[in-house]
Design an enzyme around this catalytic site. Structure first.
Site, PDB file in Angstrom:
ATOM      1  N   CYS A  22       0.807  -1.209   0.000  1.00 45.94           N
ATOM      2  CA  CYS A  22       0.000   0.000   0.000  1.00 45.94           C
ATOM      3  C   CYS A  22       0.848   1.270   0.000  1.00 45.94           C
ATOM      4  O   CYS A  22       0.491   2.257  -0.635  1.00 45.94           O
ATOM      5  CB  CYS A  22      -0.967  -0.001   1.170  1.00 45.94           C
ATOM      6  SG  CYS A  22      -0.182  -0.172   2.755  1.00 45.94           S
ATOM      7  N   HIS A  82      -2.100   0.661   7.150  1.00 44.85           N
ATOM      8  CA  HIS A  82      -2.429   0.949   5.766  1.00 44.85           C
ATOM      9  C   HIS A  82      -1.943   2.361   5.440  1.00 44.85           C
ATOM     10  O   HIS A  82      -1.711   3.183   6.329  1.00 44.85           O
ATOM     11  CB  HIS A  82      -3.951   0.837   5.592  1.00 44.85           C
ATOM     12  CG  HIS A  82      -4.391   0.860   4.160  1.00 44.85           C
ATOM     13  ND1 HIS A  82      -3.847   0.057   3.191  1.00 44.85           N
ATOM     14  CD2 HIS A  82      -5.355   1.594   3.530  1.00 44.85           C
ATOM     15  CE1 HIS A  82      -4.437   0.287   2.046  1.00 44.85           C
ATOM     16  NE2 HIS A  82      -5.364   1.229   2.208  1.00 44.85           N
ATOM     17  N   ASP A  88      -8.160   5.753  -2.302  1.00 43.66           N
ATOM     18  CA  ASP A  88      -7.312   4.638  -1.863  1.00 43.66           C
ATOM     19  C   ASP A  88      -6.852   3.861  -3.084  1.00 43.66           C
ATOM     20  O   ASP A  88      -7.579   3.020  -3.612  1.00 43.66           O
ATOM     21  CB  ASP A  88      -8.092   3.728  -0.915  1.00 43.66           C
ATOM     22  CG  ASP A  88      -7.172   2.728  -0.238  1.00 43.66           C
ATOM     23  OD1 ASP A  88      -6.034   2.547  -0.736  1.00 43.66           O
ATOM     24  OD2 ASP A  88      -7.576   2.147   0.775  1.00 43.66           O
TER      25      ASP A  88
END
Lengths: 655, 308
Positions: A408, A452, A468
């Site tokens: 991520c 994250h 995202d």
């Protein structure tokens, strides 16, 4: 008369195993943090003592023990450079506990061992305050109490002693509850911990470079627990906001120095509000890890211009916060120019291919630019993995055009780079995403493995909008969690990838129990105490009235316990009362009647030990025997009561 | 606790017995109490400490006819109960009574006999009669068995089973004499020589009256309460395999009454129960380890139970 060689209160042979077990139970667990030589010494001393006991051999000479003590103390001083302080002090106590049994001859020595054991019990809490520790110490306390009972109560079956010890501890329960409820609490841990105690705390850090989050993912440790007032929102909406990064140097993202000085943020909620309580594990940073984005904060905290909820001090102990957040929101539709400038800055010269790509998009609207970037992640051959290849100087270029494998932080970083290069203000946000509801207690558990990183872009008229990029590559990461999103074989902690249902359930139960323990035992601070008391109907008690109530309740409990046991000691029967009064008077004069001793036997013993009281006692015993065990004994009660008055006044012993 | 009345017949008997058996007044008194409570007595100890002398002395002082059987491993039931033999002159069988047909039977070393012979005697003790060859013959009254046995750890013994031990009201141990008593014994020669010279102090009917008086000693509700708690404590005590039976409780009360009576009292005190408890309970209580309760176990039991 010959004097006996044994001391008056010689220790019974049969009591020794109890004391050794007590010593082992209290000193033994310290082996996990004591130097190995000391643990070996303890084990050696215990085995030695047990051997002597087994073979009925005499104890070692005092000079030998003296040498051992001096040697042990010197070794501790050398090891810890001190005899004071937590570790050295505990080591000293353990050393004494190991050596004392070797000179345990009398009951008094044994008493010292038991008391030392009770003290040593307490020191375990310096090192661990978990449930297993608590249970172990409870068991050890029962064992020590049993040793005391064995010491003074003579030979009895183990079950009898265990039952008695448990009963004794049970009688302490009302006092424990009263003290728990009312004893004035101090904030923070009960004892100060050394400064380096926080170095081992894990969590998000103040900067993000490739690999920093994928390292954190390796831990199954809990980051926070949350309880929602209403339904738990969709997993995909759970973004727990940590640090915001808006400065990039080509490899590492940081928070810009000016970031926290801007004007207060403006937030418009567009949907229903979520009220919830976070129980955040200590992470040594100020982030409260609120859901994006908080509208109401607990006292002693503030909302940074970058929308992070911050406590005044770093969280060094587990803490509870009540929060309200709007999951659908508009934030900072008007943004300070300095912030926007910072959200566009890029290191010069790096990553030319990415800049060129973004340059092609410059003419489009910001929404279209973001879509183009996401479409690129979605349609081209990008992979989500915990084991990305190492990247060189032009990290974003390499990632976007060559390796295309990342976690991520890679996607968030590359996305924000592209946005900035295309002229859209953007920044990276780190935090946690998702979580799992523990069905046992209903708490949502968020682990380090849920760490994250995502992106935010600023759109005129919309404010900061979350995007995202990981969701474009691996939608299951957001919808189902990390374990589902990563391919098989990726190195994840076993606790996250529990396949067996019963194992998962066991873990849930254990974590729920731990949560209650943390909240109700370890985290029972003044604020919590106040809450409990107000739930019991007592609002805003001050410490004086609390102390007074505490004393009154303890007195009441003591009274109840006393009244409960009293009938066995003070019978209502006037005959019994008169006889016991007489016996009590004699006890004051140095002859105590054993509880099982009959009247005539007692009178004979008095005749031997106090000839001056023989005649009167014999008379009283005769009346009592006739009254209690005879047919009628009419009129003798007065005579028996008269005997009490006829006793000569007791002479006080000179001190 | 010495007897308080020096002139009662019981005190006289005890004084006379103490003159023969030196330094064993407690055991002598227990033995007499056993007979007063109409029970059979078991004396357990090493050979040569005066078991037989004690039995013999009591029988003579009480004026009972006395028979003694030395038990051996080849003994048959008929050797004790008696046999029928053919009488040529009368042309009929004639029953020759065995030694069991006496008022006091001293069964010496009972645990040397085989279980079959042991049980023949023990049946006679329980029923008060003997049945041989289809005919039942009553035993004389009173009928007492004073059995002696060696500690069962000695070789060549058949330990009495639990149920048969229960038929003995009391079991006592004599133990070695103390220093002074032994010196007196050595100076005066053995005591057996004195036995034939002992005169009976009582007639048979007088002893029956004493037994009746002993059984009438008052036991108050408070005392019965204590006795019951004591018996219940043996049942709850985890050290013992099982507690005292109701029959044992009755035995305990009868023995305590006789003890109080022999002390010249007309009421039973807890002391009396405590004094006879070891003799009543030790052979009836078995420890988890398999051995019988020792004196210290009983003392601990007594100490654990306060008088209410």
């Amino acid at each position: 008369m010959k004097r006996s060689q044994q001391p008056v209160d010689a220790l019974e042979h049969g009591a020794v195993p109890w004391l050794l077990a007590g010593a082992l139970a209290t000193a033994g667990p310290h082996a996990s943090h004591l130097p190995a030589w000391l643990s070996l010494l303890v084990a050696g001393a215990m085995i030695w003592r047990a051997g002597l006991w087994w073979q009925h051999r005499p104890l070692p000479a005092r000079w030998l023990l003296g040498l051992l003590v001096i040697g042990g103390v010197a070794a501790i001083a050398w090891q810890f450079h001190s005899l004071l302080g937590k570790d050295a002090g505990v080591a000293m106590l353990v050393l004494l506990m190991a050596l004392k049994p070797l000179e345990m001859r009398s009951r008094r020595d044994a008493q010292v061992i038991v008391m030392l054991g009770f003290f040593l019990l307490l020191t375990h809490y310096f090192y661990s305050q978990s449930i297993p520790t608590g249970l172990w110490l409870l068991a050890a306390m029962t064992l020590l109490t049993g040793a005391l009972i064995r010491l003074h109560g003579g030979a009895q079956p183990v079950t009898t002693i265990a039952r008695q010890a448990a009963l004794l501890l049970l009688q302490a329960l009302p006092f424990l509850l009263i003290l728990y409820l009312l004893f004035p609490r101090v904030s923070g841990p009960l004892w100060g911990l050394p400064q380096d105690a926080y170095s081992g705390l894990s969590g998000l850090s103040e900067q993000m470079s490739p690999g920093s989050i994928s390292n954190l993912i390796q831990s199954g440790a809990i980051a926070l627990r949350s309880r929602f007032a209403g339904e738990v929102p969709e997993k995909a909406d759970l973004y727990w906001r940590g640090p915001v990064f808006d400065a990039y140097d080509g490899s590492t993202w940081r928070a810009a120095a000016a970031q926290r000085a801007g004007p207060a943020p403006v937030i418009e909620a567009r949907g229903p509000l979520q009220a919830y309580t976070n129980l955040v594990e200590a992470h040594n940073q100020r982030w409260l890890l609120a859901l994006d984005v908080p509208t109401s904060l607990p006292p002693d905290s503030s909302l940074a211009p970058t929308l992070e909820a911050l406590a005044r001090e770093p969280l060094r102990v587990r803490a509870r916060f009540s929060l309200v957040s709007a999951l659908d929101y508009r934030a900072n539709r008007v943004e300070a120019a300095a912030t926007l400038t910072q959200a566009l800055s890029l290191p010069a010269q790096l990553n030319p291919r990415a800049r060129a790509l973004a340059g092609e998009w410059r003419s489009r609207t910001p929404e279209k630019i973001a879509e183009a970037a996401l479409a690129m992640f979605r349609t081209e051959d990008f992979h989500y993995t915990l084991r990305p290849p190492l990247l060189g100087r032009d990290a974003v270029d390499e990632f976007l055009f060559t390796s295309r494998r990342g976690f991520c932080e890679h996607y968030a970083s590359a996305f924000v780079f592209l946005m900035r290069a295309a002229g859209v203000p953007a920044r990276v946000v780190a935090g946690y995403q998702g979580g799992e509801v523990n069905p046992v207690d209903g708490y949502l558990t968020v682990r380090q493995s849920d760490a994250h990183a995502w992106a935010e872009i600023w759109l005129a008229g919309e404010g900061w909008v979350r995007i995202d990029p990981t969701a474009a590559v691996a939608p299951s990461r957001i919808e189902q969690g990390i374990a589902a999103a990563l391919p098989e074989g990726e190195p994840l902690p076993a606790i996250i990838r529990l396949d067996a249902d019963w194992l998962r359930q066991l873990r849930n139960r254990w974590e729920a129990a731990n949560n209650s323990w943390n909240q109700w035992v370890l985290g029972y601070n003044p604020q919590r105490q106040r809450e409990v008391l107000s739930r019991l109907g007592w609002r805003d008690p001050d410490w004086q009235s609390m102390t007074a109530t505490l004393a009154a309740l303890c007195g009441l409990a003591l009274l109840i316990v006393t009244l409960w046991t009293l009938p066995r000691r003070r019978p209502a029967d006037p005959v019994q009362r008169a006889w016991q009064k007489y016996c009590a008077q004699l006890a004051q004069r140095g002859v105590r009647r054993a509880e099982w001793e009959g009247p005539l036997d007692f009178a004979q013993r008095v005749a031997r030990e106090r000839p001056d009281l023989a005649a009167l006692t014999s008379e009283a015993a005769g009346y009592y025997a006739e009254l209690r065990y005879g047919r009628s004994g009419e009129g003798q009660l007065r005579l028996l009561q008269g005997c009490v008055r006829r006793l000569p006044p007791s002479r006080r012993r000179r001190i | 606790m010495p007897p308080t009345s020096r002139h009662s017949p019981v005190a006289e008997i005890l004084a006379a017995a103490d003159a023969v058996i030196l330094g064993k007044s407690t055991q002598t008194r227990l033995a007499l109490c056993c007979l007063l409570a109409k029970g059979h007595l078991l004396i357990e100890d090493l050979p040569g400490v005066g078991k037989t002398t004690l039995a013999h002395t009591l029988a003579r002082l009480l004026g009972f006819e006395f028979a003694r059987v030395q038990f051996t491993s080849d003994m048959l039931p008929a050797d004790i109960l008696g046999v029928s033999i053919f009488d040529r002159e009368r042309g009929d069988f004639r029953f020759l009574p065995g030694p069991v047909f006496s008022q006091v039977l001293l069964a010496d070393e009972i645990n040397r006999a085989t279980p079959k012979t042991q049980s023949a005697l023990l049946e006679a003790m329980e029923e008060g009669q003997v049945t041989t060859e289809g005919e039942t013959r009553p035993l004389p009254k009173p009928f007492f068995v004073i059995a002696t046995q060696n500690p069962s750890s000695q070789i060549g013994t058949f330990p009495l089973p639990e149920s048969q031990l229960d038929r003995f009201l009391l079991r006592i141990e004599l133990g070695y004499p103390d220093h002074d008593a032994e010196r007196l014994l050595l100076e005066s020669g053995g005591r057996r020589a004195q036995l034939p010279t002992l005169a009976a102090l009582l007639g048979a009917s007088e002893f029956a009256a004493l037994q009746q008086a002993a059984a009438a000693v008052h036991a108050s509700p408070a005392l019965l309460d204590y006795l019951q708690r004591l018996v219940e404590a043996t049942r709850q005590d985890a050290r013992f395999v099982h507690g005292l039976s109701p029959r044992a409780a009755l035995s305990l009360l009868a023995a305590a009454r006789a003890w109080a009576f022999s002390g010249g009292r007309q009421l039973v005190l807890p002391e009396d129960v405590q004094a006879v408890l070891p003799a009543v309970a030790r052979h009836r209580l078995r420890l988890l380890s398999g051995s019988h309760a020792d004196a210290e176990d009983i003392a601990a039991l007594i100490r654990s139970l306060p008088l209410a």
